[in-house]
Design a protein around this motif. Sequence first.
Motif, short mmCIF file in Angstrom:
data_model
loop_
_atom_site.label_atom_id
_atom_site.label_comp_id
_atom_site.label_asym_id
_atom_site.label_seq_id
_atom_site.Cartn_x
_atom_site.Cartn_y
_atom_site.Cartn_z
N PHE A 133 0.83 -1.20 0.00
CA PHE A 133 0.00 0.00 0.00
C PHE A 133 0.87 1.25 0.00
CE2 PHE A 133 -3.50 -2.68 1.75
CZ PHE A 133 -4.46 -2.35 0.81
N ARG A 134 0.48 2.21 -0.83
CA ARG A 134 1.17 3.50 -0.88
C ARG A 134 0.14 4.61 -0.99
NH1 ARG A 134 4.47 -0.09 -3.52
NH2 ARG A 134 6.66 -0.05 -2.84
N VAL A 146 -5.24 9.31 -2.57
CA VAL A 146 -5.51 7.94 -2.98
C VAL A 146 -4.58 6.99 -2.23
CG1 VAL A 146 -5.42 6.32 -4.93
CG2 VAL A 146 -6.27 8.64 -5.29
N VAL A 147 -5.10 5.82 -1.87
CA VAL A 147 -4.29 4.72 -1.35
C VAL A 147 -4.36 3.60 -2.38
CG1 VAL A 147 -3.97 3.06 0.52
CG2 VAL A 147 -4.82 5.36 1.03
N ARG A 194 -8.21 3.16 -3.67
CA ARG A 194 -9.39 3.70 -2.98
C ARG A 194 -9.12 5.16 -2.62
NH1 ARG A 194 -7.29 0.28 1.46
NH2 ARG A 194 -6.48 1.65 3.12
N GLY A 195 -10.19 5.93 -2.61
CA GLY A 195 -10.07 7.30 -2.13
C GLY A 195 -9.83 7.31 -0.64
N ASP A 196 -9.25 8.38 -0.14
CA ASP A 196 -8.94 8.47 1.29
C ASP A 196 -9.72 9.61 1.92
OD1 ASP A 196 -7.90 8.48 3.80
OD2 ASP A 196 -5.80 8.64 3.21
N PRO A 197 -10.94 9.32 2.42
CA PRO A 197 -11.77 10.39 2.98
C PRO A 197 -11.24 10.97 4.28
CG PRO A 197 -12.80 8.24 3.31
CD PRO A 197 -11.61 8.02 2.44
N SER A 198 -10.19 10.36 4.84
CA SER A 198 -9.60 10.92 6.06
C SER A 198 -8.72 12.14 5.75
CB SER A 198 -8.76 9.86 6.78
OG SER A 198 -7.59 9.54 6.05
N LYS A 199 -8.42 12.34 4.47
CA LYS A 199 -7.58 13.47 4.06
C LYS A 199 -8.45 14.59 3.48
CE LYS A 199 -3.75 11.26 4.99
NZ LYS A 199 -2.96 10.61 3.93
N PRO A 200 -7.95 15.83 3.48
CA PRO A 200 -8.71 16.93 2.89
C PRO A 200 -9.09 16.64 1.44
CG PRO A 200 -6.83 17.77 4.13
CD PRO A 200 -6.68 16.27 4.09
N ASN A 201 -10.34 16.88 1.11
CA ASN A 201 -10.88 16.67 -0.25
C ASN A 201 -10.92 15.21 -0.67
OD1 ASN A 201 -11.14 19.53 -0.67
ND2 ASN A 201 -8.93 19.60 -1.08
N GLY A 202 -10.71 14.30 0.28
CA GLY A 202 -10.76 12.87 -0.05
C GLY A 202 -12.19 12.36 -0.10
N LEU A 203 -12.46 11.49 -1.06
CA LEU A 203 -13.79 10.90 -1.22
C LEU A 203 -13.71 9.39 -1.04
CD1 LEU A 203 -15.07 12.87 -4.35
CD2 LEU A 203 -15.65 13.27 -1.96
N GLU A 204 -14.84 8.80 -0.66
CA GLU A 204 -14.88 7.35 -0.45
C GLU A 204 -15.28 6.64 -1.74
OE1 GLU A 204 -17.09 3.99 2.38
OE2 GLU A 204 -17.29 6.14 2.83
N TRP A 205 -14.38 5.84 -2.29
CA TRP A 205 -14.64 5.00 -3.45
C TRP A 205 -13.59 3.90 -3.50
CZ3 TRP A 205 -10.35 4.96 -6.50
CH2 TRP A 205 -9.53 6.10 -6.49
#
Length: 199
Positions: A89-90, A100-101, A138-149
């Motif tokens: 994972f990066r 993004v992760v 996957r999107g990273d909603p824990s970060k600013p402007n991050g979305l869940e997908w």
Amino acid sequence: MSTTEVPLTISTKNLTAVFKQNKDLSSCVDEVLKAQGISWTVRTALKYTPIGLRINLYTDDSGVEHLDIDQLMPAGIKSEEPRILDFQFRERLSLVFGPVVARSKRVTIEEATQIHSFLGQGWDDSCAMDGLFYAYARGDPSKPNGLEWESHQIFGFADVPVDEKQTERKYVVRLYFTAPSLDQGVEKRLVYDFVQEGL
């Protein structure tokens, strides 16, 4: 052989080339891009303008494979997607998709099918022999402007009917995508014409 058919010299073991999306043969991905936060203006432009890909597969000094993909979009937008095929994972900040992760590796057709049945369909004999590329993101909603997908992509080559009489070998991306904004997971196939070998 037509100029847009991928030559047999290019495979998942030898992939340094330029491709252009075939809009007629590809799925519409507007709902996917919307779920990833892409603006209406950019999505509209992408409906009509093919995306170009510059792909470079190489092995670093440590023996680890890299699959670097530059997506060339309308209005000079460029999305760089460096992938290290070690399945670690990066985190990265994409100019297009935000935080993004992601992780990537090689898989067999059977392994692709286990991830999702749609992802294992339609690959040519070279992929049965040499394998495919799998990219999870996957999107990273824990970060600013991050979305869940969540996105599962498989890259490889397939014989694709281009009309009622002719089939051509194409570079293909199969995508299984989920997001809270969608009622269910979506299956998409993106088809790319060959432009040139090398970069």
